[in-house]
Design an enzyme around this catalytic site. Structure first.
Site, PDB file in Angstrom:
ATOM      1  N   THR A 349       0.809  -1.217   0.000  1.00  0.00           N
ATOM      2  CA  THR A 349       0.000   0.000   0.000  1.00  0.00           C
ATOM      3  C   THR A 349       0.849   1.278   0.000  1.00  0.00           C
ATOM      4  O   THR A 349       2.055   1.236   0.180  1.00  0.00           O
ATOM      5  CB  THR A 349      -0.946   0.011   1.218  1.00  0.00           C
ATOM      6  OG1 THR A 349      -0.187  -0.264   2.404  1.00  0.00           O
ATOM      7  CG2 THR A 349      -2.035  -1.029   1.086  1.00  0.00           C
ATOM      8  N   ASP A 350       0.152   2.425  -0.170  1.00  0.00           N
ATOM      9  CA  ASP A 350       0.821   3.734  -0.229  1.00  0.00           C
ATOM     10  C   ASP A 350       0.751   4.448   1.117  1.00  0.00           C
ATOM     11  O   ASP A 350       0.723   5.675   1.172  1.00  0.00           O
ATOM     12  CB  ASP A 350       0.154   4.626  -1.290  1.00  0.00           C
ATOM     13  CG  ASP A 350       0.077   3.945  -2.638  1.00  0.00           C
ATOM     14  OD1 ASP A 350       1.103   3.411  -3.069  1.00  0.00           O
ATOM     15  OD2 ASP A 350      -1.003   3.940  -3.240  1.00  0.00           O
ATOM     16  N   SER A 375       1.080   8.702   5.106  1.00  0.00           N
ATOM     17  CA  SER A 375       0.542   8.663   3.746  1.00  0.00           C
ATOM     18  C   SER A 375       1.690   8.978   2.810  1.00  0.00           C
ATOM     19  O   SER A 375       2.286  10.053   2.900  1.00  0.00           O
ATOM     20  CB  SER A 375      -0.580   9.683   3.567  1.00  0.00           C
ATOM     21  OG  SER A 375      -0.921   9.780   2.198  1.00  0.00           O
ATOM     22  N   ARG A 376       2.023   8.054   1.909  1.00  0.00           N
ATOM     23  CA  ARG A 376       3.167   8.278   1.021  1.00  0.00           C
ATOM     24  C   ARG A 376       2.833   9.247  -0.107  1.00  0.00           C
ATOM     25  O   ARG A 376       3.712   9.628  -0.863  1.00  0.00           O
ATOM     26  CB  ARG A 376       3.671   6.935   0.473  1.00  0.00           C
ATOM     27  CG  ARG A 376       4.194   6.049   1.595  1.00  0.00           C
ATOM     28  CD  ARG A 376       4.937   4.816   1.128  1.00  0.00           C
ATOM     29  NE  ARG A 376       5.257   4.003   2.293  1.00  0.00           N
ATOM     30  CZ  ARG A 376       4.577   2.940   2.676  1.00  0.00           C
ATOM     31  NH1 ARG A 376       3.536   2.547   1.993  1.00  0.00           N
ATOM     32  NH2 ARG A 376       4.934   2.255   3.752  1.00  0.00           N
ATOM     33  N   VAL A 377       1.558   9.621  -0.223  1.00  0.00           N
ATOM     34  CA  VAL A 377       1.170  10.639  -1.198  1.00  0.00           C
ATOM     35  C   VAL A 377       1.296  12.017  -0.560  1.00  0.00           C
ATOM     36  O   VAL A 377       1.672  12.989  -1.201  1.00  0.00           O
ATOM     37  CB  VAL A 377      -0.264  10.380  -1.702  1.00  0.00           C
ATOM     38  CG1 VAL A 377      -0.751  11.511  -2.594  1.00  0.00           C
ATOM     39  CG2 VAL A 377      -0.321   9.061  -2.456  1.00  0.00           C
TER      40      VAL A 377
END
Length: 528
Positions: A349-350, A375-377
């Site tokens: 997951t991101d 959250s990698r975004v």
């Protein structure tokens, strides 16, 4: 003596009279059955994941009975049964259908509760879907995607400000049982109602895997109560269903979500939960005598979830710019997020939202551990207004929890540390949120703005939540231009920021004066 030409002419005449061509079907026979799986001899032309039809079992059950071909071996086929195995007996006939498992898709499913093969469970009549899709398809390639940059608002202050989720992202929710994982899902679904009303719909698919039927019913009743079922599909594979149905449930839900994505719409799918899905797959694999690996899971358990979650995507503009957001859930045991299945899904997951039991029992809800959650975004999936007010929030919160742990052992604290602890304590109160009360963007921005700018530092922590409750309706009434600008532009100007400072100061004076008056009256009442 009969000549060869005469025989040939007779045969040709007979063949010309046959109009219908007999269809060839691969047929096999059950040689072993039990525990939800069967093994059949024959079926030489069976495909992987093909639907296999059981005619005798269908007669006994009173409806069509199918299985899925999972193991294709030299002399037999391993089949997982999509129904109770007591209706299948040794020697029963099995037929190939030539079809890989498909489910109905489209808007006809909205507002319905279905099982993993698309049959209705809600007693509202048949589903008149015009399209069907395979449950297993290849995920879109890199060229077909675009970066995740459009926010998916959950309505929860703690998530939208610190761990934002974008449309097309994959964000994991993990935590022990009874720590509020499903509560986050339900609030997120309810919050999408405001986007439907605004003409920017996000369709929701809730996949319940291995849950109690009473839990699924409770979720559906809650969604109906808040008017959220009209844009939601519920795929139910409760614990009472065979492991085979629990195994295909997330893929079926994903196929339903992909229809919206591929038609230029936005959808979000919740897998609740994938740890039970892995257990169902382990059960099926062991019964089919596949070799066990770590913790008895089969060797392809990573691929099981990666090929599912990779199907979440924000498509390119050429393909309609639709999106499918995946929010899987994993249940941890005693907070062990470094176990086999949790780490597998974390790596796919991101980002992840980790719910900590200690915070939950301390009354901090949602019980998000800011240090482990990520959250990698990041801020790419935030509106400009939220980005401006929440830029420092995550670091401030992480630092507060770290300082709070050390402060327990410190005899004296310096002034800077004391101020940070006071600010952090108020921000914890700001980020608390009751269930079924998702908040609009302007509401989140205004209360976080008040907290991050220190307006709440000089009031008792127990005043923060009453302050929020009274402050937001007051702002909407007295400063509607602030609300309008944030909601329409998703941003605010420097001029509006000055108005926001003025609004907070003005309300704070009124609120503190009223609170002190109440305390004085209470003291007089006690004294008399």
């Amino acid at each position: 003596m009969i000549r060869a030409e005469e025989i040939t002419s007779v045969l040709l005449q007979e063949l010309e009279g046959i109009e219908k061509v007999v269809e060839m079907t691969d047929i096999g026979y059950v040689i072993e059955v039990g525990d939800g799986v069967a093994r059949a001899y024959g079926l030489q032309g069976a495909m992987a994941s093909e639907l296999l039809y059981f005619p005798q079992a269908s007669e006994r059950l009173g409806r069509e009975f199918y299985g899925i071909a999972l193991n294709l071996e030299m002399d037999s086929v391993g089949i997982v049964l999509l129904g109770p195995d007591q209706f299948v007996r040794e020697g029963d006939e099995v037929r190939c259908t030539g079809r890989v498992v498909e489910v109905p898709v489209g808007k006809e499913l909205l507002g319905r509760v279905v099982n993993p093969v698309g049959q209705p469970l809600d007693g509202k009549g048949p589903i008149t879907a015009k399209e069907f899709r395979r449950i297993e398809v290849k995920a879109p390639g890199v060229v077909k995607r675009q970066p995740v940059k459009e926010p998916l608002m959950t309505g929860l202050k703690a998530i939208d400000s610190m761990i934002p989720i974008g449309r097309g992202q994959r964000e994991l929710i993990l935590g022990d049982r009874q720590t509020g994982k499903t509560a986050i899902i339900v609030d997120t679904i309810i919050n999408q109602k405001r986007f439907h009303e605004a003409g920017d719909p996000v369709y929701c698919i809730y996949v319940a895997i291995g849950q109690k039927q009473s839990t699924v019913k409770s979720v559906v009743e809650t969604l109906e109560r808040y008017g959220a079922m009209e844009y939601t599909i519920v795929v139910s594979a409760p614990a009472s269903e065979p492991a085979s149905l629990q195994y295909i449930a997330p893929y079926a839900g994903c196929a339903m979500g992909e229809w919206f994505r591929d038609n230029g719409m936005h959808a979000v799918i919740f897998y609740d939960d994938l740890s039970k899905h892995a257990q169902a797959y382990r059960q099926v694999s062991l019964l089919l005598r596949r070799p066990p690996g770590r913790e008895a899971y089969p060797g392809d358990v990573f691929n099981l979830h990666s090929r599912l979650l990779e199907r979440a995507a924000k498509l390119s503009d050429e393909l309609g710019a639709g999106s499918l957001t995946a929010i899987p859930v994993i249940e941890t045991q005693l907070g062990d997020y470094s176990a086999y299945i949790p780490t597998n899904v974390i790596s796919i997951t991101d980002g992840q939202i980790y719910l900590e039991p200690d915070l939950f029992y301390a009354g901090i809800r949602p019980a998000i551990n800011v240090g482990i959650s990520v959250s990698r975004v990041g801020s790419a999936a935030q509106y400009p207004a939220m980005k401006k007010v929440a830029r420092r929030l995550k670091l401030d919160m992480a630092r507060y929890f770290e300082l709070a742990a050390f402060a327990q052992f410190a005899a004296e604290l310096d002034e800077v540390t004391r101020r940070e602890l006071i600010r952090g304590e108020r921000l914890v109160e700001v980020l608390k949120q009751d269930q079924y009360q998702p908040m609009a963007l302007w509401e989140q921005v205004m209360i976080i703005f008040a907290g991050i700018n220190g307006y709440l530092d000089d009031m008792p922590a127990e005043w923060v939540r009453p302050f929020e409750k009274e402050f937001l309706p007051w702002v909407k009434e007295r400063y509607p231009e602030i609300v309008h600008e944030i909601e329409t532009t998703k941003d605010f100007s420097a001029e509006t920021e000055q108005k926001m400072h003025k609004a907070v100061q003005e309300f704070k004076e009124r609120f503190v004066a009223a609170r002190k008056e109440v305390e004085v009256q209470a003291e007089l009442a006690v004294a008399s």
